[in-house]
Design an enzyme around this catalytic site. Sequence first.
Site, mmCIF file in Angstrom:
data_model
loop_
_atom_site.group_PDB
_atom_site.id
_atom_site.type_symbol
_atom_site.label_atom_id
_atom_site.label_comp_id
_atom_site.label_asym_id
_atom_site.label_seq_id
_atom_site.Cartn_x
_atom_site.Cartn_y
_atom_site.Cartn_z
ATOM 1 N N CYS A 2 0.852 -1.179 0.000
ATOM 2 C CA CYS A 2 0.000 0.000 0.000
ATOM 3 C C CYS A 2 0.891 1.232 0.000
ATOM 4 O O CYS A 2 2.116 1.132 0.048
ATOM 5 C CB CYS A 2 -0.894 0.014 1.241
ATOM 6 S SG CYS A 2 -1.957 -1.446 1.401
ATOM 7 N N LEU A 51 -3.735 -1.466 -1.485
ATOM 8 C CA LEU A 51 -3.668 -2.662 -2.306
ATOM 9 C C LEU A 51 -4.270 -3.779 -1.463
ATOM 10 O O LEU A 51 -3.682 -4.186 -0.459
ATOM 11 C CB LEU A 51 -2.225 -2.997 -2.698
ATOM 12 C CG LEU A 51 -2.048 -4.247 -3.568
ATOM 13 C CD1 LEU A 51 -2.659 -4.028 -4.943
ATOM 14 C CD2 LEU A 51 -0.573 -4.618 -3.698
ATOM 15 N N ALA A 52 -5.433 -4.261 -1.846
ATOM 16 C CA ALA A 52 -6.174 -5.212 -1.021
ATOM 17 C C ALA A 52 -5.666 -6.628 -1.247
ATOM 18 O O ALA A 52 -5.852 -7.201 -2.326
ATOM 19 C CB ALA A 52 -7.663 -5.130 -1.342
ATOM 20 N N ILE A 53 -5.027 -7.206 -0.229
ATOM 21 C CA ILE A 53 -4.490 -8.570 -0.299
ATOM 22 C C ILE A 53 -5.223 -9.479 0.695
ATOM 23 O O ILE A 53 -5.625 -10.581 0.356
ATOM 24 C CB ILE A 53 -2.973 -8.582 0.027
ATOM 25 C CG1 ILE A 53 -2.196 -7.684 -0.943
ATOM 26 C CG2 ILE A 53 -2.433 -10.013 -0.017
ATOM 27 C CD1 ILE A 53 -2.118 -8.160 -2.354
ATOM 28 N N ASN A 75 1.254 0.179 5.798
ATOM 29 C CA ASN A 75 1.675 -0.477 4.570
ATOM 30 C C ASN A 75 2.368 -1.770 4.978
ATOM 31 O O ASN A 75 3.398 -1.724 5.651
ATOM 32 C CB ASN A 75 2.648 0.415 3.786
ATOM 33 C CG ASN A 75 3.333 -0.338 2.654
ATOM 34 O OD1 ASN A 75 2.739 -1.209 2.029
ATOM 35 N ND2 ASN A 75 4.587 -0.008 2.405
ATOM 36 N N GLY A 76 1.798 -2.917 4.602
ATOM 37 C CA GLY A 76 2.485 -4.155 4.952
ATOM 38 C C GLY A 76 1.549 -5.302 5.242
ATOM 39 O O GLY A 76 0.348 -5.246 4.963
ATOM 40 N N GLU A 77 2.125 -6.356 5.797
ATOM 41 C CA GLU A 77 1.384 -7.558 6.161
ATOM 42 C C GLU A 77 1.848 -8.027 7.536
ATOM 43 O O GLU A 77 3.046 -8.069 7.802
ATOM 44 C CB GLU A 77 1.630 -8.684 5.150
ATOM 45 C CG GLU A 77 1.307 -8.340 3.713
ATOM 46 C CD GLU A 77 -0.179 -8.151 3.435
ATOM 47 O OE1 GLU A 77 -1.008 -8.578 4.275
ATOM 48 O OE2 GLU A 77 -0.506 -7.574 2.386
ATOM 49 N N ASP A 98 -5.418 -7.884 8.533
ATOM 50 C CA ASP A 98 -4.321 -8.288 9.413
ATOM 51 C C ASP A 98 -3.716 -7.093 10.138
ATOM 52 O O ASP A 98 -3.135 -7.237 11.216
ATOM 53 C CB ASP A 98 -3.240 -9.002 8.597
ATOM 54 C CG ASP A 98 -2.763 -8.178 7.409
ATOM 55 O OD1 ASP A 98 -3.567 -7.936 6.493
ATOM 56 O OD2 ASP A 98 -1.589 -7.765 7.400
ATOM 57 N N THR A 316 23.688 -0.759 -9.496
ATOM 58 C CA THR A 316 23.229 -2.140 -9.337
ATOM 59 C C THR A 316 21.715 -2.217 -9.259
ATOM 60 O O THR A 316 21.088 -3.068 -9.886
ATOM 61 C CB THR A 316 23.797 -2.762 -8.050
ATOM 62 O OG1 THR A 316 25.162 -2.417 -7.926
ATOM 63 C CG2 THR A 316 23.620 -4.254 -8.041
ATOM 64 N N ARG A 319 20.030 -1.515 -12.663
ATOM 65 C CA ARG A 319 20.225 -2.641 -13.587
ATOM 66 C C ARG A 319 19.241 -3.771 -13.296
ATOM 67 O O ARG A 319 18.664 -4.365 -14.208
ATOM 68 C CB ARG A 319 21.648 -3.190 -13.452
ATOM 69 C CG ARG A 319 22.738 -2.329 -14.048
ATOM 70 C CD ARG A 319 24.100 -2.965 -13.749
ATOM 71 N NE ARG A 319 25.215 -2.235 -14.355
ATOM 72 C CZ ARG A 319 26.486 -2.580 -14.216
ATOM 73 N NH1 ARG A 319 26.782 -3.637 -13.467
ATOM 74 N NH2 ARG A 319 27.441 -1.885 -14.800
#
Length: 602
Positions: A2, A51-53, A75-77, A98, A316, A319
């Site tokens: 999210c 963002l619905a998970i 933002n997270g799980e 959650d 890095t 790339r």
Amino acid sequence: MCGILAVLSCVDSSQAKRSRIIELSRRLRHRGPDWSGLHCFENCFLAHQRLAIVDPTSGDQPLYNEDKTIVVTVNGEIYNHKELREKLKGHQFRTGSDCEVIAHLYEEYGEEFVDMLDGMFSFVLLDTRTKTFIAARDAIGITPLYMGWGLDGSIWFASEMKALSDDCERFVSFLPGHIYSSKQGGLRRWYNPQWYTEMVPSGHYDPLVLRKAFEKAVTKRLMTDVPFGVLLSGGLDSSLVAAVACRHLADSEAANQWGSQLHTFCVGLKGSPDLGAAREVADYLGTRHHEFHFTVQEGIDALEEVIYHIETYDVTTIRASTPMFLMSRKIKSLGVKMVLSGEGSDEIFGGYLYFHKAPNKKEFHEETCRKIKALHLYDCLRANKSTSAWGVEARVPFLDKEFISTAMNIDPDWKMIRPDLGRIEKWVLRNAFDDEKEPYLPKHILYRQKEQFSDGVGYSWIDGLKDHAEKQVTDAMLMNANFIYPENTPATKEAYYYRTIFEKFFPKNAARSTVPGGPSVACSTAKAVEWDAAWSKNLDPSGRAALGVHVAAYEQKLNGLVSDILMSRMEFILEGKRVLKFPGRQRWESGFSPYKCGLHFL
């Protein structure tokens, strides 16, 4: 993933300010295209792009406690949210999200609850009763978070720099494993594992304990209410993630909704090392495999958009981010919103090829500690922002808190690369999954040499980037780079080119200071460059810069011998005798690996 934005202690709380917060929050909508939320309390604003998970129907944010005096944007799980709810039986939950446990845990335990969370997260919590707030970031920095300060005395937090850079006088990357408390004033570290001190551990290596810890880390990340899959490059790390997920998927709740056949995804230039290896692993595991191709020109055309999203000019990272960015768009087009990925293993186990030159176990262990501590600036940033650019969430089981503690407690003597004992990089991990009775992977995949993602998608990808930069940046421009960019001065035309793009989007001094610098070879820290005097003359982050180690190493004279590996031939020595030779880019066949046979590079 999210997107969160929080602005606290503003002078202005007018409708115009509210509109400005909404406008800035929209810059994060790619991270959370499913819903938008905003909570205003006096001079504080908490915004969210979702963002619905988990619990897509009722888990919109911000989230609250029972009487809405505690407000949180996350933002997270939180993988252990069901266990935490058992400790909060006196509380009433409004959603199945959650993340809702965070509001109630704060109400129950105060600011010291953060270490109870098992997951990846960045959040800001406002206590309207005391008009105080806290902000926190997960242990390793899997989820991004920035902190900024406005001229009016306001404090800002955002998932990405682009949401606060225009309105803050100064901003920084929020440190992983830390909490900010307005009540106590300032940052403090909540994550204090033993390995953080960099003291050399002496724990016994038990392959079954390591295996079980990783299997647990993977299975807990199958928590989802949406379609998902695994990013599969065909290398050790992603292949193990896929193998473990396949074994446990049928027993998960996710299988009831989405079936028991795992989806896997791979990207590369046609004919690249990763594509063939990933296809072989997918066939072995029986996954539904999706193979995506891109051209060097398509990658070059995407560079500006990639740098805007990942917010760095590190060579890095750019790339490797570009192929991942392109793949994520394809993945989202298939309706998939969550993927498992293999980041973190190389840092924990010393998997980068330059670890071959570690002089002793103390320096080996200290380097792994330094690498883990810096992940939020490199691979975590890449994996999160490259996928979130298209509304896809990446979960990384190797960076599970419990798994890291288990792996980092092993005596590093076991992790050292010992050709004389048949131990290649990450041998402790490979050995843990080397099961003769019920193989997780084919032997030659289990013992495949490390390929950095930017190399594995096709060696011509990096060569193409360098050629393109050569045309964009003149010799005179590079010669005067220290005057134009006195901080983190680019040393190559490729680095200079990326820097010009970054500065176009993020021109403030504070922005360029969020990007790390210093010499590196094959992704090493600056300290590890000291391990080999030859490396200081070939400072390139590609794995092929690990001279004398990678099977496709850059041409270089070593110890008076010309090792013309890229286009010429390779020779192996067994017990002092030359035993075979073949073209340098040929892949091992029929399970053969020179490491397993005790062969050494000439």
